[in-house]
Design an enzyme around this catalytic site. Structure first.
Site, short mmCIF file in Angstrom:
data_model
loop_
_atom_site.label_atom_id
_atom_site.label_comp_id
_atom_site.label_asym_id
_atom_site.label_seq_id
_atom_site.Cartn_x
_atom_site.Cartn_y
_atom_site.Cartn_z
N HIS A 1 0.83 -1.20 0.00
CA HIS A 1 0.00 0.00 0.00
C HIS A 1 0.87 1.26 0.00
O HIS A 1 0.45 2.31 -0.48
CB HIS A 1 -0.92 0.04 1.23
N ASP B 1 -4.47 -6.42 -7.69
CA ASP B 1 -4.70 -5.73 -6.43
C ASP B 1 -4.97 -4.26 -6.76
O ASP B 1 -4.80 -3.82 -7.91
CB ASP B 1 -3.49 -5.89 -5.51
#
Length: 505
Positions: free
Chosen positions: A188, A260
């Site tokens: 992230h 993702d």
């Protein structure tokens, strides 16, 4: 903004079909309904979209009024990562707890019940399970989301989870291919790198994904990680060698490949979301998850137009985009058939549960997962204690809205229980002052990864050896305290199981 297409041609419909965007609100905004009508085939739900199950069912019905075969996806792993129960904590323990029990029938039954509840809400694609082998104990993003650190255990529970979830008519999305367990960076925030040889990758990381493919996982999610042994230049999500060469050709996977979230910094902070989306589809991805952070019409149009332009400029083969869109629609068709099967006469009788689990299977599983170490002098608490929760910086996959610890569950059993939260700048003296004469229950999360937490717990136990310690993360530290409980996760039911052990009920 001005857009380069009308939303009606085949190329544009295909570009919309490969997007899995999020949105803001607890009902569908007009722009989203309009884009569904133009070809958008998937939508992702997040905690911000959810109040309660009946509201989610109404929301998904509103979406399907525009397109009956719409894929409605969610990131509902159970355990620490929950969206359906984002404000209360999950009714199901997560993967590490299930791995600790190591009963594949229990894992299958938990996943089936979770899938049943999702299907009742109109959700038909779950971005789960995590098939990562948590081989690096300092991993900041996987941890309790993995079934464990042992390859074969992870493989058998991954397969059981997929079978249970899909038996409820909800497609599984096994992640994070080719394996995010041996990382110490959160994708992230930045690009993780795994420097292991091919033999290790094949004997460790890829084993659970082979099991997932054999179990019939309807989709697989790629990871934004760099594996030089496979591709020294591109992360898995953008790598033809990994998505097409390894996953499609070598492993023989024929289902949907989902990226993702493309707004994660490993992509957005390097090549950018537009270029990253084009490269991902070109590499072999069929669908692009977007919208955990970027959840607006402008993002959808930017990515749609980037894909269309890439085809027109010759940077993306039109056949590759068409193939990706066809795979999305094929999964949507499967979910429609599965939904019909679930409503067929006699379907309810076929659900079943794991032997001996009774009704509340999530709580039963959490109780079985709890590992209790008691000193010879330990006796269950009868008076209300003080719960001191040591809170680390949270894993970004876990919603900040989701409560954890055991204070509420313990208060239900021992009325008058109070507590406080303590962070990196807190010391044992702060806990002692707040607790006064009450017994202390210290709740920690991944103590082994946080020196400040371990130091505070050392000092607390030196001053109050009768302190109870509850570890709600990965239990790597040595058990200590008058009573030590490893819950293997911070789901609400894990907290309940710990509270029962403390109160002796």
């Amino acid at each position: 903004m001005t857009t380069m297409t009308t939303g009606s041609d085949t190329l544009t419909r295909d570009a919309l079909a490969v997007l899995q965007p999020g949105f803001v609100g607890t009902s569908a905004p007009d722009w989203l309904l309009r884009r569904i009508g133009e070809g958008l085939a998937s939508v992702g739900l997040f905690g911000r979209n959810i109040v309660e199950a009946p509201q989610v069912a109404a929301l998904t019905a509103q979406l399907r009024a525009e397109r009956d075969d719409l894929l409605v996806a969610i990131d509902e792993e159970g355990g620490d990562v929950t969206r359906i129960e984002v404000r209360t904590g999950s009714s199901f323990p997560g993967n590490l707890a299930l791995g600790a029990v190591d009963d594949v029938e229990l894992t299958r039954a938990v996943a089936r019940e979770l899938g049943r509840r999702l299907a009742e809400c109109g959700v038909n694609l779950n971005w789960a399970p995590s098939a990562d082998v948590n081989s690096n104990p300092d991993n900041p993003i996987i941890g309790v989301r993995a079934f464990g650190a042992e390859t074969d255990l992870v493989a058998r529970h991954t397969a059981a989870y997929i079978e249970g979830l899909q038996s409820a008519g909800v497609a599984a999305c096994t992640k994070h291919f080719p394996g995010h367990g041996d990382t110490n960076v959160d994708s992230h925030h930045a690009m993780p790198r795994i420097d292991v040889d091919l033999d290790t990758l094949h004997s460790r990381e890829l084993v659970p994904f082979r099991a997932a493919i054999a179990a019939g996982s309807k989709s697989v999610m790629s990871a934004h990680i760099l594996l030089p042994a496979l591709d020294p230049a591109r992360p898995a999500t953008l790598s033809p060698r990994i998505l097409t060469g390894l996953l499609r050709e070598e492993l023989g996977y024929d289902g949907l490949i989902v990226s993702d979230a493309v707004e994660m910094q490993a992509i957005a902070g390097t090549v950018g979301i537009e270029r990253g989306s084009v490269l991902a589809i070109a590499a072999g991805a069929d669908a692009l998850c977007v919208g955990g952070g970027l959840a607006d019409e402008d993002t959808v149009l930017r990515l749609r137009d980037a894909l269309v332009k890439a085809v027109r400029d010759g940077d993306l083969a039109e056949e590759r985009l068409a193939d990706a869109a066809a795979r999305v629609r094929a999964l949507a068709a499967w979910t429609q058939r599965a939904r019909g099967d679930m409503t067929a006469p006699g379907a309810a009788e076929q659900e079943g549960t794991a032997p001996g689990t009774g009704g509340d299977i999530g709580l039963v599983a959490a109780r079985r997962a709890a590992r209790v170490t008691a000193s010879p002098s330990w006796r269950p608490l009868k008076a209300a204690p003080y719960v001191a929760t040591f809170t680390p910086v949270m894993n970004i996959a876990v919603s900040s809205e989701t409560p954890w610890s055991i204070g509420g569950e313990l208060a239900a059993l021992l009325p008058g229980t109070e507590g406080g939260t303590f962070g990196t700048d807190s010391a044992a003296a702060d806990v002692l002052a707040a607790a006064g004469e009450r017994r202390i229950v210290a709740v920690v999360r991944d103590e082994h990864r946080h020196p400040w937490m371990a130091a505070a717990l050392d000092a607390l136990l030196a001053a109050r050896p009768d302190t109870v310690v509850v570890e709600m993360g990965v239990p790597r530290a040595t058990p200590r305290g008058a009573l030590h409980i490893a819950t293997h996760g911070a789901a609400r039911v894990c907290g309940r199981a710990a509270a029962e052990a403390i109160a002796g009920v």
